[in-house]
Write a protein that holds these residues in place. Structure first.
Motif, mmCIF file in Angstrom:
data_model
loop_
_atom_site.group_PDB
_atom_site.id
_atom_site.type_symbol
_atom_site.label_atom_id
_atom_site.label_comp_id
_atom_site.label_asym_id
_atom_site.label_seq_id
_atom_site.Cartn_x
_atom_site.Cartn_y
_atom_site.Cartn_z
ATOM 1 N N GLY A 57 2.410 16.935 -1.398
ATOM 2 C CA GLY A 57 1.505 17.868 -0.735
ATOM 3 C C GLY A 57 0.362 17.242 0.030
ATOM 4 O O GLY A 57 -0.372 17.942 0.722
ATOM 5 N N GLU A 58 0.185 15.923 -0.061
ATOM 6 C CA GLU A 58 -0.894 15.235 0.641
ATOM 7 C C GLU A 58 -0.322 14.467 1.827
ATOM 8 O O GLU A 58 0.681 13.747 1.687
ATOM 9 N N VAL A 59 -0.945 14.597 2.994
ATOM 10 C CA VAL A 59 -0.500 13.856 4.174
ATOM 11 C C VAL A 59 -0.869 12.389 3.997
ATOM 12 O O VAL A 59 -2.048 12.046 3.818
ATOM 13 N N VAL A 60 0.135 11.508 4.047
ATOM 14 C CA VAL A 60 -0.101 10.074 3.871
ATOM 15 C C VAL A 60 0.177 9.296 5.152
ATOM 16 O O VAL A 60 -0.151 8.115 5.245
ATOM 17 N N GLN A 61 0.787 9.958 6.134
ATOM 18 C CA GLN A 61 0.924 9.368 7.461
ATOM 19 C C GLN A 61 0.867 10.488 8.493
ATOM 20 O O GLN A 61 1.519 11.521 8.322
ATOM 21 N N ARG A 62 0.079 10.285 9.523
ATOM 22 C CA ARG A 62 0.008 11.248 10.613
ATOM 23 C C ARG A 62 0.162 10.502 11.929
ATOM 24 O O ARG A 62 -0.575 9.561 12.228
ATOM 25 N N ASN A 63 1.177 10.898 12.696
ATOM 26 C CA ASN A 63 1.446 10.282 14.002
ATOM 27 C C ASN A 63 1.523 8.757 13.909
ATOM 28 O O ASN A 63 1.023 8.024 14.772
ATOM 29 N N GLY A 64 2.163 8.290 12.851
ATOM 30 C CA GLY A 64 2.400 6.864 12.692
ATOM 31 C C GLY A 64 1.316 6.082 11.978
ATOM 32 O O GLY A 64 1.525 4.911 11.652
ATOM 33 N N THR A 65 0.176 6.700 11.725
ATOM 34 C CA THR A 65 -0.939 5.998 11.077
ATOM 35 C C THR A 65 -1.001 6.377 9.602
ATOM 36 O O THR A 65 -0.963 7.558 9.254
ATOM 37 N N PHE A 66 -1.109 5.370 8.732
ATOM 38 C CA PHE A 66 -1.087 5.588 7.295
ATOM 39 C C PHE A 66 -2.484 5.908 6.762
ATOM 40 O O PHE A 66 -3.510 5.509 7.334
ATOM 41 N N ASN A 75 0.824 -1.209 0.000
ATOM 42 C CA ASN A 75 0.000 0.000 0.000
ATOM 43 C C ASN A 75 0.856 1.255 0.000
ATOM 44 O O ASN A 75 0.551 2.236 -0.692
ATOM 45 N N MET A 76 1.952 1.215 0.751
ATOM 46 C CA MET A 76 2.823 2.391 0.802
ATOM 47 C C MET A 76 3.687 2.485 -0.448
ATOM 48 O O MET A 76 4.008 3.585 -0.897
ATOM 49 N N VAL A 77 4.055 1.365 -1.008
ATOM 50 C CA VAL A 77 4.787 1.390 -2.277
ATOM 51 C C VAL A 77 3.955 2.091 -3.343
ATOM 52 O O VAL A 77 4.470 2.906 -4.116
ATOM 53 N N GLU A 78 2.666 1.806 -3.380
ATOM 54 C CA GLU A 78 1.786 2.419 -4.372
ATOM 55 C C GLU A 78 1.704 3.931 -4.195
ATOM 56 O O GLU A 78 1.539 4.674 -5.161
ATOM 57 N N VAL A 79 1.826 4.396 -2.950
ATOM 58 C CA VAL A 79 1.800 5.836 -2.675
ATOM 59 C C VAL A 79 3.121 6.484 -3.068
ATOM 60 O O VAL A 79 3.159 7.554 -3.692
ATOM 61 N N LEU A 80 4.232 5.860 -2.704
ATOM 62 C CA LEU A 80 5.542 6.501 -2.813
ATOM 63 C C LEU A 80 6.195 6.319 -4.183
ATOM 64 O O LEU A 80 6.915 7.207 -4.649
ATOM 65 N N ASP A 81 5.948 5.217 -4.838
ATOM 66 C CA ASP A 81 6.678 4.913 -6.064
ATOM 67 C C ASP A 81 6.465 5.938 -7.180
ATOM 68 O O ASP A 81 7.423 6.318 -7.857
ATOM 69 N N PRO A 82 5.241 6.429 -7.407
ATOM 70 C CA PRO A 82 5.054 7.426 -8.477
ATOM 71 C C PRO A 82 5.275 8.866 -8.012
ATOM 72 O O PRO A 82 5.072 9.798 -8.791
ATOM 73 N N ALA A 83 5.702 9.073 -6.770
ATOM 74 C CA ALA A 83 5.755 10.408 -6.190
ATOM 75 C C ALA A 83 6.900 11.239 -6.747
ATOM 76 O O ALA A 83 7.895 10.713 -7.259
ATOM 77 N N ASP A 84 6.759 12.542 -6.587
ATOM 78 C CA ASP A 84 7.819 13.490 -6.921
ATOM 79 C C ASP A 84 8.524 14.002 -5.667
ATOM 80 O O ASP A 84 9.736 13.962 -5.565
ATOM 81 N N GLU A 85 7.747 14.491 -4.681
ATOM 82 C CA GLU A 85 8.362 15.123 -3.508
ATOM 83 C C GLU A 85 7.819 14.526 -2.216
ATOM 84 O O GLU A 85 6.630 14.217 -2.105
ATOM 85 N N VAL A 86 8.714 14.371 -1.256
ATOM 86 C CA VAL A 86 8.357 13.890 0.078
ATOM 87 C C VAL A 86 8.774 14.939 1.096
ATOM 88 O O VAL A 86 9.881 15.499 1.015
#
Length: 359
Positions: free
Chosen positions: A344-353, A168-179
């Motif tokens: 620009g989108e929050v994908v984890q907050r305080n440890g929760t995805f 699930n996190m790979v799908e979020v991060l793999d196409p990303a530009d900025e973290v």
């Protein structure tokens, strides 16, 4: 022999390195891990692989490093590694601080000389794992039996289920530009990962697994980070690390403990001042800090970053591969007052995805 040792050997051989008949496999274990060596040799015999056990000795390594004034790449070791198909390496040993009196500049010089050997090993199938010993149990603040249970439980997860969760996190991060990573008052760091690959670590190269990781674009890292969890390196604890980046490079640094050792790491070579890895811990079965990066970087609610070498498989052809003789992971606790933002989108907050029900 504890039956869990044979189970561990089977997981390494079948899941982590997928040994095949005829494979030449190098097994690097401390003397304390002889039972694991026996179990691995049994597995190799069943498969038809060709094992050789190299016993790592912290005392011997210390003696060599403290007696040497300069280092050359060992050609005989390099050629030996070139002939290998797979490597199995286990940490262990009776004294985790054995190398604590080796000067930082000596460690740096040795790492530079060994860089071609390290590069050759990383080009093969390999697995780094842990054998539970009293030395590591003491470092973790656990009884020997308690630490054995901790290790065996951590390496015996359902890795298919863990892989699916981390995907699930790979799908979020793999196409990303900025973290962007924020935590507390001292961490606010941005980096580009555009074009680079995000990998799913589910117990192959590292056992236990439990992270997804990628490489920042080399000169894109900007901002400051406070690593609030300590690390052990070269037999010493480095605590309270603060790094500030401009154009990808560490431009200022400090540590609350053993700052000189941190400085020595960063001065190993040019690449040691750049980030080679961004990793996100996702293994919630590892719920105790143990001063062992193999486990600690996988903990849920953490992010880790490594100064030094990037893994080639994470870096695209259009981006520069950061090369270094070092690769030193450091951890940020993300359980409170923290976010991971992707484009620009929050994908984890305080440890929760974002893909979890509690988000």
């Amino acid at each position: 022999m504890d039956p869990r040792i044979r189970e561990h050997a089977e997981t390494i051989v079948e899941h982590s390195v997928s040994l095949q008949a005829g494979d030449n496999v190098v097994i690097q274990l401390p003397p304390e891990a002889e039972d694991l060596a026996v179990a691995l040799y049994e597995q190799c015999g069943d498969i038809g692989a060709n094992p050789i056990w190299i016993a790592n000795s912290g005392r011997a390594d210390r003696g060599y490093l403290r007696s040497s004034e300069e280092f050359e790449t060992p050609a005989h070791q390099l050629s030996f590694y070139e002939d290998a198909d797979a490597f199995i390496i286990a940490r262990g040993g009776s004294n985790v601080t054995e190398s604590s009196d080796v000067p930082p500049e000596t460690n740096a010089a040795y790492r530079r000389a060994m860089k071609p050997v390290q590069k050759e090993r990383l080009s093969k199938r390999w697995c780094l794992t842990q054998y539970p010993t009293s030395g590591h149990a003491q470092l973790a603040g656990m009884s020997t039996e308690g630490y054995e249970n901790f290790v065996w439980d951590a390496v015996s997860l359902d890795w298919d289920t863990q892989r699916e969760f981390q995907a699930n996190m790979v799908e979020v991060l793999d196409p990303a530009d900025e973290v962007r990573i924020t935590a507390g008052e001292e961490t606010d760091l941005t980096m580009s990962v555009a074009g680079n690959s995000t990998l799913n670590d589910y117990g192959e190269k590292n056992l236990p697994g439990g992270e997804v990781f990628t490489a920042p674009v080399k000169e894109s890292v900007s901002g400051s980070v406070y690593f609030d969890l300590p690390l052990y390196r070269y037999g010493r604890e480095i605590e309270g690390v603060r790094l500030t980046f401009e154009d990808g490079q560490v431009v200022s640094h400090s540590a609350e403990r053993n700052e000189a050792l941190l400085t020595g790491i960063l001065e190993t070579d040019d690449g040691a001042r750049y980030l080679g890895e961004l990793g996100i811990g996702m293994n919630r079965a590892i719920d105790q800090f143990t001063y062992n990066m193999l486990f600690d970087e996988k903990m849920g609610d953490t992010v880790h970053m490594a100064v030094g070498a990037a893994y080639p498989e994470t870096v695209s052809e259009e981006n520069e591969l950061n090369e270094s003789a070092e690769h030193v992971d450091m951890i940020v606790d993300m359980s409170e007052d923290s976010t991971i933002e992707v484009d620009g989108e929050v994908v984890q907050r305080n440890g929760t995805f974002v893909f979890e029900d509690e988000f």
